[in-house]
Design an enzyme around this catalytic site. Structure first.
Site, PDB file in Angstrom:
ATOM      1  N   LEU A 151      89.962 -11.363  54.087  1.00  0.00           N
ATOM      2  CA  LEU A 151      91.427 -11.474  54.096  1.00  0.00           C
ATOM      3  C   LEU A 151      91.966 -12.112  52.816  1.00  0.00           C
ATOM      4  CD1 LEU A 151      92.296 -12.617  57.751  1.00  0.00           C
ATOM      5  CD2 LEU A 151      92.000 -10.312  56.813  1.00  0.00           C
ATOM      6  N   ASP A 207      88.754  -6.480  62.387  1.00  0.00           N
ATOM      7  CA  ASP A 207      87.918  -5.712  61.461  1.00  0.00           C
ATOM      8  C   ASP A 207      87.844  -6.407  60.099  1.00  0.00           C
ATOM      9  OD1 ASP A 207      86.590  -3.138  60.682  1.00  0.00           O
ATOM     10  OD2 ASP A 207      88.307  -3.008  59.331  1.00  0.00           O
ATOM     11  N   ASP A 266      93.885  -3.644  49.971  1.00  0.00           N
ATOM     12  CA  ASP A 266      93.858  -4.871  50.784  1.00  0.00           C
ATOM     13  C   ASP A 266      95.252  -5.487  50.886  1.00  0.00           C
ATOM     14  OD1 ASP A 266      91.057  -4.637  50.766  1.00  0.00           O
ATOM     15  OD2 ASP A 266      90.823  -6.823  50.659  1.00  0.00           O
ATOM     16  N   ASN A 293      92.718  -6.231  57.418  1.00  0.00           N
ATOM     17  CA  ASN A 293      92.449  -6.563  56.014  1.00  0.00           C
ATOM     18  C   ASN A 293      93.134  -5.609  55.043  1.00  0.00           C
ATOM     19  OD1 ASN A 293      90.805  -7.883  53.802  1.00  0.00           O
ATOM     20  ND2 ASN A 293      90.086  -5.771  53.634  1.00  0.00           N
ATOM     21  N   HIS A 294      93.315  -4.364  55.494  1.00  0.00           N
ATOM     22  CA  HIS A 294      93.819  -3.344  54.572  1.00  0.00           C
ATOM     23  C   HIS A 294      94.594  -2.288  55.337  1.00  0.00           C
ATOM     24  CE1 HIS A 294      89.600  -2.504  55.800  1.00  0.00           C
ATOM     25  NE2 HIS A 294      90.131  -1.340  56.126  1.00  0.00           N
ATOM     26  N   GLU A 337      91.193 -13.743  48.761  1.00  0.00           N
ATOM     27  CA  GLU A 337      90.310 -13.711  47.607  1.00  0.00           C
ATOM     28  C   GLU A 337      90.719 -14.862  46.677  1.00  0.00           C
ATOM     29  OE1 GLU A 337      91.296 -10.415  48.784  1.00  0.00           O
ATOM     30  OE2 GLU A 337      93.315 -11.201  48.536  1.00  0.00           O
ATOM     31  N   GLU A 361      84.657  -9.457  63.313  1.00  0.00           N
ATOM     32  CA  GLU A 361      83.652  -8.610  62.657  1.00  0.00           C
ATOM     33  C   GLU A 361      83.390  -9.236  61.292  1.00  0.00           C
ATOM     34  OE1 GLU A 361      82.274  -4.598  60.564  1.00  0.00           O
ATOM     35  OE2 GLU A 361      84.265  -5.404  60.269  1.00  0.00           O
ATOM     36  N   ASP A 420      89.045   7.274  56.698  1.00  0.00           N
ATOM     37  CA  ASP A 420      87.956   6.390  57.121  1.00  0.00           C
ATOM     38  C   ASP A 420      88.014   6.285  58.649  1.00  0.00           C
ATOM     39  OD1 ASP A 420      85.894   4.598  57.338  1.00  0.00           O
ATOM     40  OD2 ASP A 420      86.989   2.876  56.531  1.00  0.00           O
TER      41      ASP A 420
HETATM   42  C1  BGC Z   1      84.391  -0.924  60.027  1.00  0.00           C
HETATM   43  C2  BGC Z   1      84.047   0.311  59.252  1.00  0.00           C
HETATM   44  C3  BGC Z   1      85.150   0.565  58.240  1.00  0.00           C
HETATM   45  C4  BGC Z   1      85.398  -0.689  57.388  1.00  0.00           C
HETATM   46  C5  BGC Z   1      86.645  -0.571  56.590  1.00  0.00           C
HETATM   47  C6  BGC Z   1      84.339  -1.967  58.926  1.00  0.00           C
HETATM   48  O1  BGC Z   1      83.897  -3.115  59.079  1.00  0.00           O
HETATM   49  O2  BGC Z   1      83.507  -1.217  61.058  1.00  0.00           O
HETATM   50  O3  BGC Z   1      83.849   1.412  60.074  1.00  0.00           O
HETATM   51  O4  BGC Z   1      84.802   1.628  57.405  1.00  0.00           O
HETATM   52  O5  BGC Z   1      85.535  -1.813  58.199  1.00  0.00           O
HETATM   53  O6  BGC Z   1      87.747  -0.637  57.446  1.00  0.00           O
END
Ligand code: BGC
Length: 548
Positions: free
Chosen positions: A214, A209, A179, A110-111, A216, A251, A68
């Site tokens: 974070l 991000d 996650d 987050n992951h 659940e 984000e 990714d």
């Molecule tokens: C990023 C993506 C990403 C996703 C998972 C998003 O919010 O902007 O590009 O694929 O997080 O990490």
């Protein structure tokens, strides 16, 4: 902070930030291996400074299998070897700070990748142990069933079965991105440790991000839960306890009320991307009406003085339509992505210039909005020269192609053979590197690049844009958007014809002000009588007028 230039800046530098987003991978390749790198980026810092921006946001550059594009991390304390060494990174930070540029880096908190040693350890660890509980496990795939799937094109569940652990693991994104489990305090400790590690290099902030996911909890959509905000408060305390100037940028692609929660009581993130505004900017231009912009700005303008929106037009992801109504999504798709290939998940994977049919007037209009509305603008690399996209590439790679520096080999991005580049250069059509590149636009006085430089410098010279209030003007004509940005004696009237037709509107501000002078765009006000000044605006015309 590493440089005297930055030390002299006032606190809350992020209020004045003008951010340029880029991917090291596709910006400039110095060692000729076909992949952009930190040395290449350092060599291009003067170009970035010449735009007038003062902050960089770097997409992920940590060690990753790249499934990714780096948002799948395998080592949070290691730079992807293709991008360079710690030494290269240190030199880059130093060179950026010397030029007055601050650096925000990506933190994918987050992951992780499923190749991350934490996950490999977890799937083999004893159930109930802290090692196992670094991630979220379940015997069945029915828990948290109110949580939506985000990558609707590729995933149909947030759970995946792991035969080694003999359990399902939770993931909000791709199946290879399990996650992290923030109910385990060891996870937060580890992530804080990572943040302090990068702060030691002198970075100035983090983009957090995918932050709404974070935590659940059953019986909830598992987004933006109070316990997620608790985590953010702990992060803020830990980071700002060290340096109050370090910025956290959320984000959070959420409805407006929910996004605003990320500012907390001034004790969570100082900045948040304005996801609710972004699609409405495009909607307003598609409909030729100001209402979509006015209503979202009115709903989101009251935020704490210490906080700031990060506003944007495009980024490395699809133009997200997750948070608009079904009807609005259909309207957006039919206006901007009639070709279904241009759609992905609930969005549109196109760059700004193709979205605007490559129409210079509309591209300028969008930037004139971006640079004058409340919030710190974020520009996506390549949009300043009107770069195009390649929707034939999979996932969102089509909007991440290499920067087009010149009409030379590989657009001046790399000396490697063109078949071995990290992503193909755009080499055909109206957006080909021969037609669209930095060098050609530096030489052409009237280029988009030079127009953007000028617009940014006007924004920087007028404090009202970064610190001022925003007051809409109620002109009768609904195709015309008009607002006054004001801070002390600095007042600027911004006017936009959002439609494809000529429009007439009264400049109400002249009643209060008397004199105006044009800062950006040209306008010939027609005086009707002493108190009424009307203008005729051509399609997509914009103007910023200084009011005295
Ligand atoms: C990023 C993506 C990403 C996703 C998972 C998003 O919010 O902007 O590009 O694929 O997080 O990490």
């Amino acid at each position: 902070m590493g440089s005297d230039k930055l030390k002299t800046d006032l606190k809350r530098w992020y209020k004045d930030a003008i951010i340029y987003q880029l991917h090291v991978r596709t910006f400039h390749d110095a060692n000729g291996d076909g992949v952009g790198d930190f040395q290449g980026l350092t060599a291009k810092l003067d170009y970035i400074v010449s735009l007038g921006v003062n902050t960089l946001w770097l997409m992920p550059f940590f060690k990753s299998p790249g499934d990714d594009d780096g948002y799948d991390v395998t080592d949070f304390k290691c730079i992807d070897a293709r991008y360079g060494s710690f030494e290269d990174f240190r030199e880059f930070i130093c060179a950026a700070h010397e030029r007055g540029l601050r650096i925000i880096i990506e933190l994918v908190l987050n992951h992780t990748s499923d190749d991350h040693p934490w996950f490999q350890r977890a799937r083999r660890a004893t159930p109930g142990s802290s090692e196992r509980d670094f991630y979220v496990w379940s015997e069945d795939d029915q828990k948290f069933s109110d949580a939506r799937v985000i990558f609707t094109d590729s995933e149909n569940s947030n759970w995946t079965w792991d035969p080694i652990a003999n359990a399902h693991y939770w993931h909000r994104f791709y199946e290879h991105q399990p996650d992290l489990n923030y109910r385990n305090p060891d996870v937060l400790r580890s992530i804080l440790d990572v943040m302090h590690f990068w702060l030691d290099f002198g970075v100035d902030g983090f983009r957090l991000d995918a932050v709404p996911y974070l935590m659940e909890r059953d019986g909830t959509p598992s987004e933006s839960l109070p316990e997620t905000h608790e985590i953010l408060r702990t992060i803020r305390q830990s980071i700002c306890g060290r340096d109050a100037d370090i910025v956290l940028l959320a984000e959070a692609n959420q409805p407006s009320k929910k996004v605003m929660e990320y500012f907390g009581d001034g004790d969570e993130c100082q900045m948040a991307f304005h996801f609710p505004l972004m699609p409405q900017l495009f909607m307003a231009v598609a409909k030729g009406l100001r209402q979509p912009i006015v209503s979202i700005v009115e709903r989101t303008k009251h935020i704490l003085e210490s906080c700031q929106w990060a506003i944007f037009l495009r980024n490395h992801d699809e133009l997200s339509l997750e948070m608009v109504t079904r009807k609005e999504r259909e309207e957006m798709w039919s206006a901007y992505a009639p070709n279904e290939e241009a759609r992905i998940n609930l969005g549109i994977r196109r760059r700004l210039a193709p979205l605007m049919d490559n129409d210079r007037g509309r591209i300028e209009l969008m930037h004139a909005l971006l640079l004058s509305l409340q919030g710190s603008p974020v520009l996506y690399y390549g949009d300043e020269i009107g770069m195009g996209d390649n929707i034939k590439l999979e996932d969102r790679h089509g909007v991440r192609t290499p920067m087009q520096w010149s009409d030379r080999q590989n657009a001046g991005f790399s000396s490697r053979h063109s078949h071995s580049l990290t992503l193909p250069i755009i080499d055909r059509g109206a957006h080909s590197y021969e037609a669209v590149n930095v060098r050609a636009q530096e030489e052409a006085e009237n280029s988009l690049l030079n127009w953007i430089r000028q617009a940014i410098s006007i924004r920087t010279a007028n404090e009202c844009f970064s610190h001022g209030s925003c007051r809409f003007q109620e002109t009768e004509n609904e195709a015309v958007l008009s607002y006054i940005r004001e801070s002390g004696n600095n007042r600027v009237l911004c006017m936009f014809n959002l439609s494809s037709e000529w429009q007439e509107a009264e400049i109400l501000a002249v009643r209060e002000s008397g004199k105006t002078s044009s800062l950006l765009g040209k306008l010939d006000p027609v005086k009707i009588c002493d108190s009424v000044h009307k203008v005729r605006l051509k399609p997509y015309q914009y103007v910023w007028l200084a009011l005295s």
